[in-house]
Scaffold this motif. Structure first.
Motif, PDB file in Angstrom:
ATOM      1  N   LEU A  66      73.321  53.802   4.649  1.00 51.87           N
ATOM      2  CA  LEU A  66      72.144  53.607   5.501  1.00 51.87           C
ATOM      3  C   LEU A  66      72.307  54.378   6.811  1.00 51.87           C
ATOM      4  O   LEU A  66      71.382  55.065   7.251  1.00 51.87           O
ATOM      5  N   ILE A  67      73.482  54.283   7.408  1.00 51.13           N
ATOM      6  CA  ILE A  67      73.732  54.982   8.669  1.00 51.13           C
ATOM      7  C   ILE A  67      73.599  56.493   8.484  1.00 51.13           C
ATOM      8  O   ILE A  67      73.044  57.179   9.326  1.00 51.13           O
ATOM      9  N   ARG A  68      74.088  56.995   7.349  1.00 46.50           N
ATOM     10  CA  ARG A  68      74.005  58.436   7.079  1.00 46.50           C
ATOM     11  C   ARG A  68      72.592  58.881   6.695  1.00 46.50           C
ATOM     12  O   ARG A  68      72.327  60.069   6.607  1.00 46.50           O
ATOM     13  N   GLY A  69      71.706  57.927   6.403  1.00 50.93           N
ATOM     14  CA  GLY A  69      70.341  58.261   6.024  1.00 50.93           C
ATOM     15  C   GLY A  69      70.221  58.781   4.598  1.00 50.93           C
ATOM     16  O   GLY A  69      69.306  59.530   4.279  1.00 50.93           O
ATOM     17  N   ARG A  70      71.144  58.369   3.728  1.00 52.28           N
ATOM     18  CA  ARG A  70      71.114  58.842   2.344  1.00 52.28           C
ATOM     19  C   ARG A  70      69.966  58.210   1.571  1.00 52.28           C
ATOM     20  O   ARG A  70      69.615  57.053   1.785  1.00 52.28           O
ATOM     21  N   ASP A  71      69.389  58.981   0.682  1.00 52.29           N
ATOM     22  CA  ASP A  71      68.311  58.509  -0.194  1.00 52.29           C
ATOM     23  C   ASP A  71      68.878  57.461  -1.150  1.00 52.29           C
ATOM     24  O   ASP A  71      69.864  57.731  -1.855  1.00 52.29           O
ATOM     25  N   PRO A  72      68.296  56.249  -1.199  1.00 50.00           N
ATOM     26  CA  PRO A  72      68.817  55.191  -2.077  1.00 50.00           C
ATOM     27  C   PRO A  72      68.881  55.602  -3.554  1.00 50.00           C
ATOM     28  O   PRO A  72      69.813  55.213  -4.260  1.00 50.00           O
ATOM     29  N   LEU A  73      67.928  56.382  -4.021  1.00 50.21           N
ATOM     30  CA  LEU A  73      67.975  56.816  -5.429  1.00 50.21           C
ATOM     31  C   LEU A  73      69.138  57.759  -5.679  1.00 50.21           C
ATOM     32  O   LEU A  73      69.784  57.697  -6.725  1.00 50.21           O
ATOM     33  N   GLU A  74      69.446  58.618  -4.721  1.00 51.42           N
ATOM     34  CA  GLU A  74      70.600  59.513  -4.851  1.00 51.42           C
ATOM     35  C   GLU A  74      71.888  58.706  -4.800  1.00 51.42           C
ATOM     36  O   GLU A  74      72.849  58.997  -5.512  1.00 51.42           O
ATOM     37  N   VAL A  75      71.924  57.689  -3.934  1.00 47.86           N
ATOM     38  CA  VAL A  75      73.099  56.804  -3.860  1.00 47.86           C
ATOM     39  C   VAL A  75      73.334  56.155  -5.214  1.00 47.86           C
ATOM     40  O   VAL A  75      74.454  56.133  -5.731  1.00 47.86           O
ATOM     41  N   TYR A  76      72.272  55.654  -5.832  1.00 48.84           N
ATOM     42  CA  TYR A  76      72.367  55.005  -7.143  1.00 48.84           C
ATOM     43  C   TYR A  76      72.884  55.972  -8.198  1.00 48.84           C
ATOM     44  O   TYR A  76      73.835  55.677  -8.920  1.00 48.84           O
ATOM     45  N   GLN A  77      72.266  57.137  -8.273  1.00 43.68           N
ATOM     46  CA  GLN A  77      72.640  58.097  -9.310  1.00 43.68           C
ATOM     47  C   GLN A  77      74.075  58.582  -9.159  1.00 43.68           C
ATOM     48  O   GLN A  77      74.824  58.638 -10.136  1.00 43.68           O
ATOM     49  N   SER A  78      74.490  58.909  -7.954  1.00 42.07           N
ATOM     50  CA  SER A  78      75.856  59.397  -7.759  1.00 42.07           C
ATOM     51  C   SER A  78      76.877  58.281  -7.966  1.00 42.07           C
ATOM     52  O   SER A  78      77.965  58.519  -8.480  1.00 42.07           O
ATOM     53  N   CYS A  79      76.517  57.058  -7.610  1.00 41.74           N
ATOM     54  CA  CYS A  79      77.416  55.915  -7.811  1.00 41.74           C
ATOM     55  C   CYS A  79      77.666  55.686  -9.300  1.00 41.74           C
ATOM     56  O   CYS A  79      78.812  55.532  -9.729  1.00 41.74           O
ATOM     57  N   VAL A  80      76.600  55.675 -10.095  1.00 38.66           N
ATOM     58  CA  VAL A  80      76.758  55.475 -11.548  1.00 38.66           C
ATOM     59  C   VAL A  80      77.582  56.604 -12.146  1.00 38.66           C
ATOM     60  O   VAL A  80      78.482  56.381 -12.960  1.00 38.66           O
ATOM     61  N   MET A  81      77.315  57.827 -11.725  1.00 44.92           N
ATOM     62  CA  MET A  81      78.048  58.979 -12.239  1.00 44.92           C
ATOM     63  C   MET A  81      79.534  58.864 -11.889  1.00 44.92           C
ATOM     64  O   MET A  81      80.398  59.140 -12.726  1.00 44.92           O
ATOM     65  N   ASP A  82      79.830  58.431 -10.663  1.00 47.31           N
ATOM     66  CA  ASP A  82      81.225  58.257 -10.249  1.00 47.31           C
ATOM     67  C   ASP A  82      81.928  57.150 -11.037  1.00 47.31           C
ATOM     68  O   ASP A  82      83.105  57.271 -11.363  1.00 47.31           O
ATOM     69  N   MET A  83      81.205  56.071 -11.334  1.00 46.69           N
ATOM     70  CA  MET A  83      81.823  54.932 -12.017  1.00 46.69           C
ATOM     71  C   MET A  83      81.997  55.148 -13.519  1.00 46.69           C
ATOM     72  O   MET A  83      82.948  54.637 -14.108  1.00 46.69           O
TER      73      MET A  83
END
Length: 97
Positions: A66-83
């Motif tokens: 949130l502080i970095r202003g990241r797009d929530p959908l990008e956060v979701y997609q990259s998180c799933v890809m990382d996991m």
């Protein structure tokens, strides 16, 4: 080319004996992270008991995403890809703001 997820790599380096999360488990955890990137989280508690009387509490959470202003959908997609090392199996279910 073989893609190794960050989670799998960390487990190998740390000697984890756990299995990686299923795609659905990753989706649920990553949705929580994406929701935290949408807006601050928090809560208020109020309680009463006979010993201490009234008690109150406030809790506010702000994620680094949130502080970095990241797009929530990008956060979701990259998180799933990382996991999981794979793209998400379904779209993120985010709160309407």
């Amino acid at each position: 080319m073989i893609r190794v997820s960050a989670f799998a790599l960390m487990c190998v380096l740390a000697g984890c004996a756990t299995t990686p999360p299923t795609p659905e488990e990753a989706a649920q955890k990553c949705e929580e992270r994406a929701q935290a990137a949408q807006a601050p989280t928090g809560g208020v508690t109020v309680g009463v008991n006979s010993r201490t009387g009234v008690s109150t509490g406030i809790q506010i959470g702000v994620s680094a995403d949130l502080i970095r202003g990241r797009d929530p959908l990008e956060v979701y997609q990259s998180c799933v890809m990382d996991m999981t090392g794979e793209p998400p199996i379904r779209p993120a279910r985010l709160r309407a703001l």
